[in-house]
Design a protein around this motif. Structure first.
Motif, PDB file in Angstrom:
ATOM      1  N   TYR A 119       0.845  -1.101  -0.091  1.00 47.23           N
ATOM      2  CA  TYR A 119       0.041  -0.094  -0.083  1.00 47.23           C
ATOM      3  C   TYR A 119       0.948   1.063  -0.075  1.00 47.23           C
ATOM      4  N   ASP A 120       0.593   1.948  -1.125  1.00 44.88           N
ATOM      5  CA  ASP A 120       1.519   3.482  -1.263  1.00 44.88           C
ATOM      6  C   ASP A 120       0.598   4.349  -0.753  1.00 44.88           C
ATOM      7  N   GLU A 121       0.429   4.677   0.407  1.00 43.12           N
ATOM      8  CA  GLU A 121      -0.258   5.597   1.395  1.00 43.12           C
ATOM      9  C   GLU A 121      -0.193   7.018   0.682  1.00 43.12           C
ATOM     10  N   LYS A 122       1.066   7.249   0.313  1.00 38.73           N
ATOM     11  CA  LYS A 122       0.959   8.790  -0.090  1.00 38.73           C
ATOM     12  C   LYS A 122       0.203   8.853  -1.619  1.00 38.73           C
ATOM     13  N   LEU A 143      -2.936   0.671  -4.171  1.00 34.82           N
ATOM     14  CA  LEU A 143      -2.726  -0.634  -3.763  1.00 34.82           C
ATOM     15  C   LEU A 143      -2.187  -1.587  -4.800  1.00 34.82           C
ATOM     16  N   TYR A 144      -1.236  -2.122  -4.384  1.00 39.50           N
ATOM     17  CA  TYR A 144      -0.763  -3.282  -5.308  1.00 39.50           C
ATOM     18  C   TYR A 144      -1.133  -4.658  -4.822  1.00 39.50           C
ATOM     19  N   VAL A 145      -1.861  -5.452  -5.407  1.00 43.97           N
ATOM     20  CA  VAL A 145      -2.225  -6.773  -4.977  1.00 43.97           C
ATOM     21  C   VAL A 145      -1.746  -7.746  -5.909  1.00 43.97           C
ATOM     22  N   ASN A 146      -0.646  -8.746  -5.437  1.00 48.17           N
ATOM     23  CA  ASN A 146      -0.484  -9.939  -6.248  1.00 48.17           C
ATOM     24  C   ASN A 146      -1.195 -10.924  -5.844  1.00 48.17           C
ATOM     25  N   ILE A 147      -1.793 -11.592  -7.250  1.00 44.46           N
ATOM     26  CA  ILE A 147      -2.777 -12.653  -6.931  1.00 44.46           C
ATOM     27  C   ILE A 147      -2.395 -13.780  -7.981  1.00 44.46           C
ATOM     28  N   LEU A 168      -1.095 -12.462 -11.520  1.00 49.64           N
ATOM     29  CA  LEU A 168      -1.407 -10.974 -11.937  1.00 49.64           C
ATOM     30  C   LEU A 168      -0.999 -10.136 -10.862  1.00 49.64           C
ATOM     31  N   VAL A 169      -0.912  -8.949 -11.132  1.00 44.09           N
ATOM     32  CA  VAL A 169      -0.725  -7.792 -10.221  1.00 44.09           C
ATOM     33  C   VAL A 169      -1.722  -6.865 -10.522  1.00 44.09           C
ATOM     34  N   THR A 170      -2.717  -6.677  -9.491  1.00 43.17           N
ATOM     35  CA  THR A 170      -3.784  -5.718  -9.641  1.00 43.17           C
ATOM     36  C   THR A 170      -3.354  -4.223  -9.084  1.00 43.17           C
ATOM     37  N   VAL A 171      -3.485  -3.457  -9.845  1.00 43.88           N
ATOM     38  CA  VAL A 171      -3.124  -2.023  -9.345  1.00 43.88           C
ATOM     39  C   VAL A 171      -4.563  -1.226  -9.073  1.00 43.88           C
ATOM     40  N   LEU A 213      -2.591  -6.423 -14.355  1.00 40.77           N
ATOM     41  CA  LEU A 213      -1.203  -6.427 -15.143  1.00 40.77           C
ATOM     42  C   LEU A 213      -0.981  -7.897 -15.158  1.00 40.77           C
ATOM     43  N   TYR A 214      -0.718  -8.430 -16.308  1.00 43.59           N
ATOM     44  CA  TYR A 214      -0.299  -9.719 -16.591  1.00 43.59           C
ATOM     45  C   TYR A 214       1.135  -9.629 -17.246  1.00 43.59           C
ATOM     46  N   GLN A 215       1.988 -10.591 -16.829  1.00 45.56           N
ATOM     47  CA  GLN A 215       3.052 -10.952 -17.727  1.00 45.56           C
ATOM     48  C   GLN A 215       2.551 -11.634 -19.214  1.00 45.56           C
ATOM     49  N   VAL A 216       3.340 -11.499 -20.058  1.00 41.29           N
ATOM     50  CA  VAL A 216       2.889 -12.094 -21.542  1.00 41.29           C
ATOM     51  C   VAL A 216       2.436 -13.516 -21.247  1.00 41.29           C
TER      52      VAL A 216
END
Length: 220
Positions: free
Chosen positions: A77-80, A84-88, A106-109, A157-160
């Motif tokens: 969590y980048d509070e500033k 939120l970055y969630v690795n799923i 994936l990473v959900t931003v 966000l997904y890697q190819v």
């Protein structure tokens, strides 16, 4: 949400593993009316009422794969910057295609907005679905002096190679991509060896991080 980092796992599970009415209530409670959704397969944009499109996407997602296994591996969590970055990782199965299974990571931003109090939202004092339990906190109005955080955008966000798993039942495309990536690494090695004089000029004439342009170096 009052504490995004601790509450987001529950929100994600409600979005992906709950009944249709709870899923819709979750979107209306935690997403702003102008929230946007971005994914390799689809995009909503952001405008007043775009949240309805997000509901349609999640509804179709559950129709295609009614039983989704999902694990949250990490949260940052980048509070500033209210991000939120969630690795799923999840096992996505399409029920009409026998034996299809796409285990993807994936990473959900999630970009958030903060309100000092609850903005206008649909009332959840009674369940949308009468079969839901009346004491479910999802449907209760929030009364808190703490600032509340809402999702303004979601970007998956997904890697190819992970993205290719949706198209290849037995991982054929993923294997071909893996071979291409190793080949590209070999090309990088060859390029670094062949064009080493360029690195020598950068190090000894121009300076690190391009402190001087090539023109400045030539002019002395």
């Amino acid at each position: 949400m009052e504490d995004p980092a601790s509450e987001i796992p529950r929100v994600i599970r409600l979005l992906t593993q709950s009944t249709p009415s709870t899923q819709r209530a979750t979107i209306e409670k935690y997403f702003t009316p102008s929230a946007s959704f971005t994914h390799p397969f689809c995009r909503t944009g952001s405008f007043e009422g775009s949240r309805w499109l997000i509901w349609c996407i999640y509804r179709w997602y559950k129709i295609m794969s009614p039983r989704i296994e999902i694990t949250i591996d990490g949260i940052a969590y980048d509070e500033k910057n209210l991000t939120l970055y969630v690795n799923i990782h999840q096992d996505f199965r399409i029920w009409v295609i026998p034996f299809f299974n796409a285990p993807v990571s994936l990473v959900t931003v999630l970009r958030l907005v903060r309100y000092p109090s609850l903005p206008p939202q649909p009332s959840y004092s009674t369940p949308i679905n009468p079969n839901e339990t009346a004491n479910n906190s999802l449907y209760r109005s929030t009364s808190s002096e703490k600032p509340l955080y809402f999702i303004q955008s979601q970007n998956d966000l997904y890697q190819v190679n992970e993205f290719f798993k949706f198209f290849s039942q037995f991982g054929v495309l993923s294997v071909l991509l893996l071979l291409w990536q190793f080949a590209a690494t070999a090309l990088c090695i060859a390029g670094a060896m062949i064009f080493w004089p360029i690195s020598w000029v950068e190090q000894n004439v121009i300076g690190g991080n391009r402190e001087k342009s090539i023109g400045d170096a030539v002019r002395g």
